[in-house]
Scaffold this active site. Sequence first.
Site, short mmCIF file in Angstrom:
data_model
loop_
_atom_site.label_atom_id
_atom_site.label_comp_id
_atom_site.label_asym_id
_atom_site.label_seq_id
_atom_site.Cartn_x
_atom_site.Cartn_y
_atom_site.Cartn_z
N CYS B 77 0.82 -1.20 0.00
CA CYS B 77 0.00 0.00 0.00
C CYS B 77 0.87 1.27 0.00
O CYS B 77 1.58 1.51 -0.96
CB CYS B 77 -1.02 -0.02 1.14
SG CYS B 77 -2.33 1.21 0.87
N HIS B 176 -4.08 -4.48 0.29
CA HIS B 176 -3.64 -4.93 1.61
C HIS B 176 -3.66 -6.46 1.65
O HIS B 176 -4.69 -7.06 1.92
CB HIS B 176 -4.53 -4.34 2.70
CG HIS B 176 -4.28 -2.88 2.93
ND1 HIS B 176 -3.23 -2.43 3.70
CD2 HIS B 176 -4.88 -1.78 2.45
CE1 HIS B 176 -3.23 -1.11 3.71
NE2 HIS B 176 -4.22 -0.69 2.95
N GLU B 178 -2.57 -8.24 3.85
CA GLU B 178 -2.86 -8.70 5.22
C GLU B 178 -4.36 -8.66 5.53
O GLU B 178 -4.78 -9.13 6.58
CB GLU B 178 -2.05 -7.86 6.22
CG GLU B 178 -2.52 -6.42 6.45
CD GLU B 178 -2.13 -5.44 5.36
OE1 GLU B 178 -1.62 -5.87 4.30
OE2 GLU B 178 -2.35 -4.23 5.55
#
Lengths: 251, 194
Positions: B77, B176, B178
Site C-alpha cells: 500500500c 492490503h 494482510e
Amino acid sequence: MLAKRIIPCLDVKDGRTVKGTNFIGLRDAGDPVELAEKYSAEGADELVFLDISATNEGRKTFTSLVSDIARRINVPFTVGGGISTPDDIGRLLGAGADKASINTAAVRDPSLIESAARNFGSQCIVLAVDAKLTDDGWRVFLNGGRMATDLDAIEWMRRGVELGAGEILLTSMNADGTKDGFEIELTRSISESVTVPVIASGGAGSRDDFAEVFVRGKADAALAASVFHYGEIQIPELKRFLQMRGIEVRL
Amino acid sequence: MKVAIVKYNAGNTASVANALARVGVEPLITDDAELLRSADKVIFPGVGEASTAMAYLRERRLDEAIASLRQPVLGVCLGMQLLCSSSEENETECLGLLPYEVRRFPGVGLKVPHMGWNQVTDLRGPLFDGFADGEFVYFVHSYFVEVGDHTTALCRYGERFAAALSYGNFHAVQFHTEKSGKVGERILENFLNL
C-alpha cells in the site's frame, strides 16, 4: 469492478455477542471471534463490532477483544460504540481495528472528526449517523436513536465528509428492525452527494432488499445483523443471488 | 526464516505481523538497519500520508537502510508508493527505488478513496503463482502507481493502475495482502517462498 460489500454487524457487551443465540455449528455462540471467523469464512467482506457495554470494565474487555479479532480475522473490520476522543480511536486502532466509527461524540464536537482524520487518516474514520424521518425531514438522532436533534441528516453527513470522514454508515431508524427493506431514497441522496463510500444499514429482511439498496439506493456496502445472526439469509447464497442480478460481488 | 517488518510512523505493522503469524511466521518489527539487512525477507507496510512518512524515514536514515536491502522486499500500500520516485500526495519525493510516479485518482464520477474489494488481472510473476485472473483483493487508497513494464497485476478503477509490480528484489502490492482473506495470505506465502 469494485465489489459491493456485505457487512455483518455484531453487538458486543462485556466482550460477548448479544443477539443471535441460535447459531448452528458454533462451539460458543456468544464468542465474537468465533462468530466473526464463521462470517469471514462464508464471504463477509468486512465486519463491524459495536461495543454496547455500559461500564469501563466492559470497554477494557472490548479493547482486548479487538486484539483477538485482529489476530484471527483476515478481512477488514470496523469498531464503534462509545468512542468519544482521539485517544479512544488510537487505542482501538492500536489494538488492530482497521476503522473506527464515531456517532454521538462527533455531533457533540464535530472537530473530533477533523482531529481523528488528521491523526489516523480519513480512510479509518467512519461517520455513523442514525437518521429518522420527522415532520421536518430526515433528522439526526443520538444515543442509539433515543435523542432527537435538529440537525438535518443530509447536511450533517456532507459536513462530516468535509471534516474528514472517509466513509458514512447510515442507519435509518424508521427502517431499523422492520425487515421491510433498507431506506432507499435517503441512501441514494447521500451516496450521490458525498465523495466517500456509503454503508446502508437498517431494514434488511430479504435478499431482494440488498439488491434494491445497491441498485436503486446506490449504496457501496450493506450492513445487517439479525438476518445473518438468525440464519435467515446465508452470505454465500446472498452473494450468488446478487451476482445473478448483475451486481458485482466478491465470490 | 527471518522476516523483518520495517517499523516507522506510518506502518500498520501489527496487522501485517498478525497476517504473518496466521501463515506461521513470527516476524521481527524493527527500525534497526543492521537487523533489516540481516533478515531473509523484509516487508515495508504502510497506511497514512506520504510526506510525513518520508520525512520520518529520512530522519531515522531508514531511506538508506531500505535502499541497501538486497534480499526480497515487499512494499504494501503506502509502502509500495514510497518505494517509487515521487508522489503527487503533497508533492513528495520518495525513495526512488521503483522508477514510477504515484498519481491521485481524479475522482470524477468515482468515489475516492478506492475502498473495498476489487479484481486483479493480467497476473504474472512469482507472487501470483497459482492464481487465476480476477481474484478479489482489498484496497484502500487515493493515490496509485501508473502501469509500466514492471507491472505484475492490473486493477481498474476508472483507469487502469498497477496493483502490483516487481523490480529486481523489490516487489510491491497496492492492496492490503494482510486484509485480503485467504487470497492475501497465499500472496504473502508466495513472497516468503521467493
